[in-house]
Write an enzyme that holds these catalytic residues in place. Sequence first.
Site, PDB file in Angstrom:
ATOM      1  CD  GLU A  36       1.335  -0.125   7.967  1.00  0.00           C
ATOM      2  OE1 GLU A  36       0.202  -0.563   7.667  1.00  0.00           O
ATOM      3  OE2 GLU A  36       1.926   0.713   7.268  1.00  0.00           O
ATOM      4  N   GLY A  48       0.856  -1.188   0.000  1.00  0.00           N
ATOM      5  CA  GLY A  48       0.000   0.000   0.000  1.00  0.00           C
ATOM      6  C   GLY A  48       0.886   1.230   0.000  1.00  0.00           C
ATOM      7  CB  SER A  49       0.829   4.327   2.031  1.00  0.00           C
ATOM      8  OG  SER A  49       0.887   3.751   3.322  1.00  0.00           O
TER       9      SER A  49
END
Length: 186
Positions: A86, A9-10
């Site tokens: 996270e 993802g990012s």
Amino acid sequence: MVMWVFGYGSLIWKAGFNYDDRLVGFINGYRRVFYQGSTDHRGTSEYPGRTVTLEPAEGEVCWGVAYKISGKEDEQTALTYLEVREKQYDKKAYVDFYTEPKASTPAVSGVMVYIASSDKKLNRNYLGPASDEEIAKQIVRAQGPSGPNRDYLFQLEKALLQIGCEDRHVMDLAKEVRRIISESEL
């Protein structure tokens, strides 16, 4: 001691920690899905954004990047940072990472990856599957401390294309978000 972290993802475009090497590649048996709610970065408790997580999927591959972190100090700093970043992802897995599509041997084994599980008891922010239109509407509306949810989607789409990955789920959602935005501007 060496630690490897997989970003899907990012983390692909913004690591946020020191690393020694960055490899483009994939993991087997998972697909990237916009099923995780984000109430701390790309949305709020009132209007959760949607970010990606991994879903087990036989025969699928998920492209991303693996970061090599060596040295006890860099490893500890990266882990501390990632545990905050996270924190809405309730699971860690250790996977084989490949750089060549036809390879039978992984480039790196034991790569750590954060996953947001579908278990609502452990992951209260799991939103789960929905139609592309429904997910896109949530993405258009959501905004959090890290910015608009649509920026996350568009940055992910761009980052994936830069590493040579055309992820159908991401591209279809980006197309739908652009359609909704353009219709709202009429």
